[in-house]
Design a protein around this motif. Structure first.
Motif, PDB file in Angstrom:
ATOM      1  N   ALA A 140       3.964   2.532   0.789  1.00 55.05           N
ATOM      2  CA  ALA A 140       3.203   3.154   0.697  1.00 55.05           C
ATOM      3  C   ALA A 140       1.124   3.103   0.978  1.00 55.05           C
ATOM      4  N   LEU A 141       1.446   2.425  -0.624  1.00 56.64           N
ATOM      5  CA  LEU A 141       0.335   1.751  -1.116  1.00 56.64           C
ATOM      6  C   LEU A 141      -0.687   0.913  -0.067  1.00 56.64           C
ATOM      7  N   ALA A 142       0.666   0.165  -0.043  1.00 53.18           N
ATOM      8  CA  ALA A 142       0.488  -0.968   1.042  1.00 53.18           C
ATOM      9  C   ALA A 142       0.052  -0.849   2.080  1.00 53.18           C
ATOM     10  N   GLY A 143       0.509  -0.156   2.807  1.00 48.66           N
ATOM     11  CA  GLY A 143       0.166   0.326   3.999  1.00 48.66           C
ATOM     12  C   GLY A 143      -0.968   0.690   4.790  1.00 48.66           C
ATOM     13  N   GLN A 144      -1.441   1.906   3.490  1.00 48.29           N
ATOM     14  CA  GLN A 144      -2.605   2.365   3.083  1.00 48.29           C
ATOM     15  C   GLN A 144      -4.339   1.495   3.204  1.00 48.29           C
ATOM     16  N   GLY A 145      -3.273  -0.220   2.506  1.00 53.13           N
ATOM     17  CA  GLY A 145      -4.312  -0.778   2.381  1.00 53.13           C
ATOM     18  C   GLY A 145      -4.688  -1.481   3.768  1.00 53.13           C
ATOM     19  N   VAL A 146      -3.233  -1.456   5.013  1.00 53.23           N
ATOM     20  CA  VAL A 146      -3.835  -2.593   6.010  1.00 53.23           C
ATOM     21  C   VAL A 146      -4.597  -1.949   7.219  1.00 53.23           C
ATOM     22  N   LEU A 147      -3.887  -0.082   6.595  1.00 52.09           N
ATOM     23  CA  LEU A 147      -5.041   0.848   7.428  1.00 52.09           C
ATOM     24  C   LEU A 147      -6.390  -0.060   7.420  1.00 52.09           C
ATOM     25  N   VAL A 148      -6.582  -0.151   5.808  1.00 53.00           N
ATOM     26  CA  VAL A 148      -8.148  -0.110   5.487  1.00 53.00           C
ATOM     27  C   VAL A 148      -8.213  -1.076   5.550  1.00 53.00           C
ATOM     28  N   GLY A 149      -7.513  -2.273   5.565  1.00 52.30           N
ATOM     29  CA  GLY A 149      -8.279  -4.069   6.119  1.00 52.30           C
ATOM     30  C   GLY A 149      -8.427  -3.462   7.740  1.00 52.30           C
ATOM     31  N   LEU A 150      -8.342  -2.857   8.177  1.00 50.01           N
ATOM     32  CA  LEU A 150      -7.764  -2.935  10.129  1.00 50.01           C
ATOM     33  C   LEU A 150      -9.148  -2.096  10.311  1.00 50.01           C
ATOM     34  N   LEU A 151      -9.786  -0.788   9.311  1.00 55.44           N
ATOM     35  CA  LEU A 151     -11.236   0.051   9.592  1.00 55.44           C
ATOM     36  C   LEU A 151     -12.236  -1.084   9.179  1.00 55.44           C
ATOM     37  N   THR A 152     -11.681  -2.138   8.410  1.00 55.78           N
ATOM     38  CA  THR A 152     -13.288  -2.582   7.341  1.00 55.78           C
ATOM     39  C   THR A 152     -13.272  -3.965   8.884  1.00 55.78           C
ATOM     40  N   GLY A 153     -12.517  -4.289   9.089  1.00 53.48           N
ATOM     41  CA  GLY A 153     -12.701  -5.956   9.818  1.00 53.48           C
ATOM     42  C   GLY A 153     -13.273  -5.121  11.518  1.00 53.48           C
ATOM     43  N   ILE A 154     -12.340  -4.371  11.926  1.00 61.07           N
ATOM     44  CA  ILE A 154     -13.360  -3.566  13.465  1.00 61.07           C
ATOM     45  C   ILE A 154     -14.618  -2.944  13.743  1.00 61.07           C
ATOM     46  N   ALA A 155     -14.307  -2.211  12.207  1.00 58.38           N
ATOM     47  CA  ALA A 155     -16.217  -0.918  12.508  1.00 58.38           C
ATOM     48  C   ALA A 155     -17.066  -1.643  10.953  1.00 58.38           C
ATOM     49  N   GLY A 156     -16.720  -2.713  10.452  1.00 63.22           N
ATOM     50  CA  GLY A 156     -17.482  -2.794   8.884  1.00 63.22           C
ATOM     51  C   GLY A 156     -17.664  -2.374   8.575  1.00 63.22           C
ATOM     52  N   VAL A 157     -17.044  -1.847   7.713  1.00 68.20           N
ATOM     53  CA  VAL A 157     -16.837   0.003   6.605  1.00 68.20           C
ATOM     54  C   VAL A 157     -16.477  -0.578   5.233  1.00 68.20           C
ATOM     55  N   GLY A 158     -16.438  -0.812   4.125  1.00 70.57           N
ATOM     56  CA  GLY A 158     -15.869  -1.159   2.602  1.00 70.57           C
ATOM     57  C   GLY A 158     -14.201  -0.714   3.085  1.00 70.57           C
ATOM     58  N   GLY A 159     -14.357   1.085   3.634  1.00 70.22           N
ATOM     59  CA  GLY A 159     -13.435   1.671   3.406  1.00 70.22           C
ATOM     60  C   GLY A 159     -12.492   2.273   2.347  1.00 70.22           C
ATOM     61  N   GLY A 160     -13.927   2.538   1.516  1.00 69.09           N
ATOM     62  CA  GLY A 160     -13.704   3.094   0.047  1.00 69.09           C
ATOM     63  C   GLY A 160     -13.416   4.713  -0.027  1.00 69.09           C
TER      64      GLY A 160
END
Length: 274
Positions: A140-160
């Motif tokens: 679950a933690l790794a899956g959350q990481g993928v989503l956070v990374g996609l958001l960072t690359g697409i929308a330019g936010v750190g995802g914190g």
């Protein structure tokens, strides 16, 4: 470049640095609407400039946490490595024009609303300090990481805003440890996404100076005031800011979608034969 714009960037950077210092997350999600609506930058320039500023401010705020050794290596790797992959994929999709500008802004607006919802449901600092250290599901933690990374690359936010809840609720970290780990992940994710975009924001670089200076001053103030601030009231105020940011960015996405649609020429009419 007007003095008013430079002052606006410095004030926005100060707020972002302050929030990163006291929350360990979240401030960077205000940066994209500041650059697009406040500075009038196109999304192509605003996203890489946002990533660059987020990296610098996250590194600056991570220093005290690193000195206190408030970084958890194992959860950072479990969440961080998939997040890096997601950042690269998201940035590459944007680089090749597979995600239109209105979609980027729409994704950002949705993320800001989710962040506001998460903050409104987050337990207070006293409760999170008592959170158990036993980790949850690594998958679950790794899956959350993928989503956070996609958001960072697409929308330019750190995802914190998504990293901290994941580290607290899924990895069982106390709030200070989650905040320090989040800042390290924000910096690395933003760097990878910037590299994947492959676009240096040359036109917006003059705005970087006031953003970073304001952010550093905000971080100093946040680190000094953090012990005196109510965690619950701070999160409620930030959640309200996020809702406003989402509405502003959503309206901008709608306007740019309408502009794009009206710019597309209609197909020529074929005369009917009698």
């Amino acid at each position: 470049m007007s003095a008013t714009l430079l002052l606006l960037m410095a004030a926005g950077g100060g707020l972002i640095g302050f929030l990163l210092a006291v929350l360990g997350a979240g401030g960077s999600i205000l940066l994209l609407p500041l650059l697009i609506s406040g500075a009038g930058l196109p999304t192509r320039e605003a996203v890489p400039l946002s990533l660059l500023a987020v990296t610098l401010l996250a590194v600056a705020n991570a220093g005290p946490y690193l000195r206190r050794r408030q970084v958890a290596p194992r959860p950072a790797l479990i969440l961080g490595v998939p997040a890096l992959a997601g950042s690269w994929i998201g940035g590459t999709l944007v680089k090749h024009g597979l995600i239109p500008e209105p979609v980027q802004l729409g994704v950002f607006a949705a993320a800001a609303l989710v962040a506001a919802w998460l903050l409104s449901r987050r337990p207070t600092g006293t409760q999170t300090a008592r959170a158990p250290r036993s980790g949850g599901s690594p998958l679950a933690l790794a899956g959350q990481g993928v989503l956070v990374g996609l958001l960072t690359g697409i929308a330019g936010v750190g995802g914190g805003f998504a990293i901290v809840p994941a580290l607290v609720l899924l990895a069982g970290l106390p709030m200070p440890l989650a905040s320090g780990t989040s800042l390290v992940l924000i910096a690395t994710n933003s760097l990878v996404a910037l590299a994947a975009l492959g676009h240096w924001p040359a036109a917006g670089l003059p705005l970087l100076g006031p953003l970073v200076v304001g952010g550093l001053l905000g971080a100093i103030g946040g680190q000094a005031l953090a012990p005196r601030l109510s965690d619950r009231h701070l999160r409620q105020g930030f959640a309200a800011l996020l809702v406003g940011s989402a509405l502003l960015t959503g309206a901008e996405a709608f306007q740019r979608q309408r502009t794009t649609s009206s710019a597309v020429p209609s197909p020529p009419t074929v005369p009917q034969q009698r």
